[in-house]
Design a protein around this motif. Structure first.
Motif, PDB file in Angstrom:
ATOM      1  N   TYR A  59       0.799  -1.220   0.000  1.00  0.00           N
ATOM      2  CA  TYR A  59       0.000   0.000   0.000  1.00  0.00           C
ATOM      3  C   TYR A  59       0.837   1.278   0.000  1.00  0.00           C
ATOM      4  O   TYR A  59       0.509   2.228  -0.733  1.00  0.00           O
ATOM      5  CB  TYR A  59      -0.993  -0.018   1.157  1.00  0.00           C
ATOM      6  N   ALA A  63       0.503   4.178  -2.885  1.00  0.00           N
ATOM      7  CA  ALA A  63       0.244   5.588  -2.588  1.00  0.00           C
ATOM      8  C   ALA A  63       1.352   6.484  -3.132  1.00  0.00           C
ATOM      9  O   ALA A  63       1.094   7.550  -3.698  1.00  0.00           O
ATOM     10  CB  ALA A  63       0.099   5.778  -1.079  1.00  0.00           C
ATOM     11  N   ARG A  82      -5.033  -2.648   7.737  1.00  0.00           N
ATOM     12  CA  ARG A  82      -4.914  -2.246   6.334  1.00  0.00           C
ATOM     13  C   ARG A  82      -5.719  -0.985   6.008  1.00  0.00           C
ATOM     14  O   ARG A  82      -5.206  -0.066   5.358  1.00  0.00           O
ATOM     15  CB  ARG A  82      -5.349  -3.394   5.420  1.00  0.00           C
ATOM     16  N   CYS A  86      -4.127   2.645   4.845  1.00  0.00           N
ATOM     17  CA  CYS A  86      -4.455   3.290   3.571  1.00  0.00           C
ATOM     18  C   CYS A  86      -5.010   4.693   3.778  1.00  0.00           C
ATOM     19  O   CYS A  86      -4.658   5.633   3.034  1.00  0.00           O
ATOM     20  CB  CYS A  86      -5.453   2.431   2.796  1.00  0.00           C
ATOM     21  N   LEU A  91      -5.180   7.193   0.770  1.00  0.00           N
ATOM     22  CA  LEU A  91      -5.916   6.362  -0.173  1.00  0.00           C
ATOM     23  C   LEU A  91      -7.333   6.131   0.353  1.00  0.00           C
ATOM     24  O   LEU A  91      -7.503   5.533   1.414  1.00  0.00           O
ATOM     25  CB  LEU A  91      -5.227   5.010  -0.353  1.00  0.00           C
ATOM     26  N   VAL A  93     -10.814   4.336   0.993  1.00  0.00           N
ATOM     27  CA  VAL A  93     -10.988   2.904   1.240  1.00  0.00           C
ATOM     28  C   VAL A  93     -12.456   2.510   1.172  1.00  0.00           C
ATOM     29  O   VAL A  93     -13.322   3.204   1.718  1.00  0.00           O
ATOM     30  CB  VAL A  93     -10.428   2.522   2.628  1.00  0.00           C
TER      31      VAL A  93
END
Length: 296
Positions: A59, A63, A82, A86, A91, A93
């Motif tokens: 991840y 990113a 996780r 993120c 990021l 999700v």
């Protein structure tokens, strides 16, 4: 942050059937996502990982490269970091199946209702001892199904037992041999995914069991393997292709700024085929009306 290029999303999964095998569930899910995202001018890729740690390491690279605009987190587990990682990386999700995480969107699947439906369906056929080959117990949806399995057995006044698999075909084979070799084996077995169910069917045949005369088999999720099996496997079917389209829609909304969108997916349905019947060969070998096991 929205970019000038078309949006691109990532779906990471941990391989359950070796480095070259993809779970049929994720194949169907991805197809539905691609269909919907193509209409929106977006795309998605699926990346298989060999472990949770390898997925975590990916991840930050996603990113940093700027090539991924949002991610789907599947198979949530105990102490799962996780989604939070993120979000910290910027990021967006979407979590598939829960549990909810603050700041992330959610596509919620009714695992408890599905398991209750499966147990009700088999007990309505007359099965008094129901076995189950589960997924890994550290997964959130496995825990939800396990609790629902025990509660449904108690409500229906039947007995049962779960034995843990890992979603691979190999574990479906091994666990079926174990559960059918018990002093009092179940007359029906529920499998938590289609790969284990298809392998379990082969194992039951190797042990000399006639399906469904000696034991009924019911798979969670449908797929070509279930339909082409001999006999074809009865399933608890969720429209996974449509689920993929739903995930894609939530991805686009989340990418566009509608964080913490929550969608609840309807409970699946029983599709009767030739692998389920009344115990001990009673009746014609055809299963009872699946609506008896359907929860609305």
């Amino acid at each position: 942050m929205m970019r000038n290029r078309p949006p691109r999303f990532g779906l990471g999964v941990q391989s359950k059937n070796g480095p070259h095998g993809t779970d049929p569930f994720f194949e169907d899910l991805l197809a539905g996502m691609e269909e919907a995202l193509d209409l929106a001018g977006a795309s998605v890729f699926l990346r298989q990982f060999t472990s949770y740690g390898e997925e975590l390491e990916a991840y930050p690279r996603w990113a940093e490269s700027g090539d991924v605009d949002a991610v789907v987190i599947a198979d949530s587990q105990e102490d799962d970091s996780r989604a939070q990682l993120c979000l910290e990386l910027g990021l967006p999700v979407v979590i598939l199946g829960g549990p909810p995480v603050d700041g992330a969107s959610l596509v919620d699947v009714d695992n408890s209702g599905g398991m209750e439906m499966a147990v009700t369906y088999l007990s309505d056929l007359g099965h008094k001892v129901i076995g189950r080959v589960s997924g890994p117990e550290h997964l959130h949806h496995t825990k939800s199904r396990s609790v629902a399995f025990d509660q449904a057995l108690e409500r229906r006044g039947v007995t049962g037992l779960s034995i843990e698999g890992d979603y691979s075909a190999a574990s479906g084979d091994l666990r079926t041999r174990e559960i059918l070799s018990l002093p009092t084996p179940p007359t029906a077995v529920i499998y938590d995914n289609s790969m284990m169910a298809v392998a379990g069917l082969g194992a039951a045949k190797d042990l000399g069991r006639k399906i469904p005369r000696d034991v009924s088999l019911l798979a969670w999720d449908d797929g070509p393997g279930c339909r082409l099996a001999s006999p074809p496997l009865s399933v608890l079917s969720l429209d996974v292709h449509e689920l993929g389209r739903t995930v894609a829609d939530v991805l686009m909304e989340t990418y566009s700024g509608a964080v913490q969108t929550v969608v609840h997916v309807p409970t699946g349905r029983i599709v009767q085929r030739s692998s389920t019947a009344e115990p001990d060969g009673a009746g014609s070998g055809q299963s009872a009306d699946p609506a008896h096991g359907r929860r609305t």
